[in-house]
Enzyme design. Structure first.
Site, PDB file in Angstrom:
ATOM      1  N   ILE A 291      34.373  40.959  44.563  1.00 39.07           N
ATOM      2  CA  ILE A 291      35.095  40.280  43.589  1.00 39.07           C
ATOM      3  C   ILE A 291      36.784  40.885  43.836  1.00 39.07           C
ATOM      4  CG2 ILE A 291      35.853  40.352  41.093  1.00 39.07           C
ATOM      5  CD1 ILE A 291      33.228  38.739  41.700  1.00 39.07           C
ATOM      6  N   HIS A 292      37.500  39.914  43.850  1.00 42.07           N
ATOM      7  CA  HIS A 292      39.142  40.541  43.988  1.00 42.07           C
ATOM      8  C   HIS A 292      40.106  39.455  43.414  1.00 42.07           C
ATOM      9  CE1 HIS A 292      39.220  38.167  47.627  1.00 42.07           C
ATOM     10  NE2 HIS A 292      40.430  38.155  47.659  1.00 42.07           N
ATOM     11  N   ARG A 293      39.766  38.250  43.496  1.00 40.94           N
ATOM     12  CA  ARG A 293      40.910  37.273  43.041  1.00 40.94           C
ATOM     13  C   ARG A 293      41.514  37.730  41.772  1.00 40.94           C
ATOM     14  NH1 ARG A 293      42.178  34.533  46.783  1.00 40.94           N
ATOM     15  NH2 ARG A 293      40.126  34.436  47.912  1.00 40.94           N
TER      16      ARG A 293
ATOM     17  N   ARG B  20      42.105  46.453  44.391  1.00 38.39           N
ATOM     18  CA  ARG B  20      42.660  45.971  43.019  1.00 38.39           C
ATOM     19  C   ARG B  20      41.325  46.176  42.062  1.00 38.39           C
ATOM     20  NH1 ARG B  20      46.130  41.261  43.088  1.00 38.39           N
ATOM     21  NH2 ARG B  20      46.188  40.836  41.076  1.00 38.39           N
TER      22      ARG B  20
ATOM     23  N   ASP C  56      33.817  35.838  44.911  1.00 38.53           N
ATOM     24  CA  ASP C  56      35.070  35.074  44.651  1.00 38.53           C
ATOM     25  C   ASP C  56      35.842  34.934  45.807  1.00 38.53           C
ATOM     26  OD1 ASP C  56      36.493  37.540  44.563  1.00 38.53           O
ATOM     27  OD2 ASP C  56      37.065  37.181  42.613  1.00 38.53           O
TER      28      ASP C  56
END
Ligand code: UD1
Ligand code: UDP
Length: 390
Positions: A218-220, A255, A302
């Site tokens: 997950i990083h969006r 992030r 994502d």
């Protein structure tokens, strides 16, 4: 000799660039000279250097060391740095990948200097302009001379935006040429899959049993930065892993890792921390990642690249976004869009655990997209090269 300048900066671009650099080294070394510029957008060892070491990408001749900043500051600094390199190197083409701020900066700098741009991964659209990548890719496509789309959908998006499917040479940014040529990421997955099996010890390191775990990334920005969305995703992973005793492995982008404590509720943060079925680890190398993908039971992500690799390795993929650019995957029934909604994510994971998809049509090319791109660069430049390369 054709001289290309390649701009990379973020993890997926470094990985994509490996395919073209390999094709140049193996097939076109007498015809194409590549100069690599790293913007420094990603800079941690496990987000950048590890890929150069592992994938045999030539060392960048320039590293602009821009690092993290707001979109405006980061992109402006990159434009300034890339412009200077372009003026010094005067390449025949600037090659850009994907849709990051490094892509946008390269497109702005080169188009103002009238240096033709070749955009690899052209035509992809989410149709959501709140996504920073959507702006980056539209600007880059519309400044480019050669547009290489990995998929038929990407190609038709370009036609819908007014690009001619039948342009004839000479190609310029006012008379661009669009191609449907397959995906350089597929080239890479085919090339490195066997080596990953031999070299990567990631399953053993984390005591994972092939076929028995869920892999998630997950990083969006809209998932990491909006607490409701981040909570919804982690709630779904916490629930499914506890209910089904399903091991979850999450190589987490810095992030996301940096925002878990701040954006997850106290109770969910504690629950995930105590959940013996969820293992959060730092980002892994590409060979480790594709071994994790190849042996997973299910993937939840994502990421654009991870969605595709799930498909290359014939794994079901739950997409934690409200849309995908890679509609071929959902059309084939191999991916389900579940947004950042706990109930939809749980339903999609349950569905795929019980009904693994079997249909994976070959929609990402033949594993030789990079060679195709090199040939078209040479053909467009009208280079005096031997005809057996075509
Ligand atoms: C960028 C791309 C995104 C791509 C992703 C791939 C843009 C607008 N976004 O998002 O399209 O999917 O890369 O991974 O270009 N950080 C580190 N170490 C690093 C790099 C980043 O700690 O080596 C942290 C910093 O806190 C930084 C944050 O991650 O502020 C975001 O990095 P940034 O490059 O701005 O965007 P990504 O989310 O990585
Ligand atoms: N990847 C990797 N290690 C990780 C996570 C991802 O090597 O820990 C690779 C993955 O295999 C794919 C690429 O990074 O090739 C995808 O990049 P990312 O998810 O950062 O960005 P996106 O594709 O969404 O732009």
């Amino acid at each position: 000799m054709l001289k290309i300048l390649t701009v990379i900066g973020a993890r997926p671009q470094i990985i994509k660039a490996a395919a073209l650099s390999r094709a140049i080294a193996e097939v076109f070394s007498g015809n194409i000279r590549e100069v690599i510029v790293h913007t420094g957008q990603h800079y941690d060892n496990n987000m950048s250097q590890v890929f150069f070491d592992e994938l045999g990408i030539p060392a960048p001749v320039y590293n602009l060391c821009i690092g993290s900043a707001s979109h405006g500051v980061q992109t402006a600094r990159m434009i300034e740095g890339i412009e200077k390199v372009l003026m010094d190197e005067k390449p025949d083409f600037l090659v850009l990948y994907g849709d990051t701020n490094s892509t946008l900066a390269g497109a702005v700098a080169a188009s103002k200097l009238r240096i033709p741009i070749a955009h690899v991964e052209a035509g992809l659209r989410s149709f959501s302009k709140s996504m920073p990548e959507e702006i980056n890719r539209i600007v880059c496509d519309h400044a480019s001379t050669l547009l290489f789309s990995p998929t038929a959908t990407g190609f038709s998006n370009l036609v819908r935006e007014g690009f001619s499917a039948t342009a004839s040479p000479p190609y310029t940014s006012d008379n661009p040429k669009i191609y449907h040529c397959g995906d350089v990421m597929y080239d890479n997955s085919l090339h490195f899959a066997e080596r990953a099996e031999k070299i990567s010890g990631i399953l053993e390191k984390h005591r994972l049993e092939a076929g028995k775990y869920l892999l998630s990334t997950i990083h969006r920005d809209n998932n990491t930065d909006i607490p409701e969305r981040l909570n919804a995703i982690f709630q779904a992973l916490d629930d499914i892993s506890r209910r089904r005793h399903l091991q979850v492995i999450m190589p987490l982008h810095p992030r996301t890792a940096g925002l878990l404590h701040q954006n997850l509720s106290n109770s969910l943060y504690t629950s995930v921390g105590k959940n013996k079925f969820i293992k959060i680890i730092p980002p892994v190398s590409f060979l480790d990642m594709i071994r994790l993908e190849k042996s997973a039971r299910l993937i939840l992500t994502d990421s654009g690249g991870v969605q595709k690799e799930a498909y290359f390795f014939e794994k079901p993929c739950v997409i934690a976004r409200s849309e995908t650019e890679w509609t071929e995957i959902t059309d084939a029934g191999a991916g389900i869009i579940a947004d950042a909604d706990t109930a939809r994510l749980l339903k999609a994971m349950k569905y795929f655990l019980e009904h693994p998809p079997v249909n994976f049509p070959a929609v990402f090319g033949d594993g030789r997209a990079a060679e195709f791109i090199c040939r078209e660069l040479l053909r467009t430049a009208g280079s005096n090269i031997s005809s057996d390369l075509f």
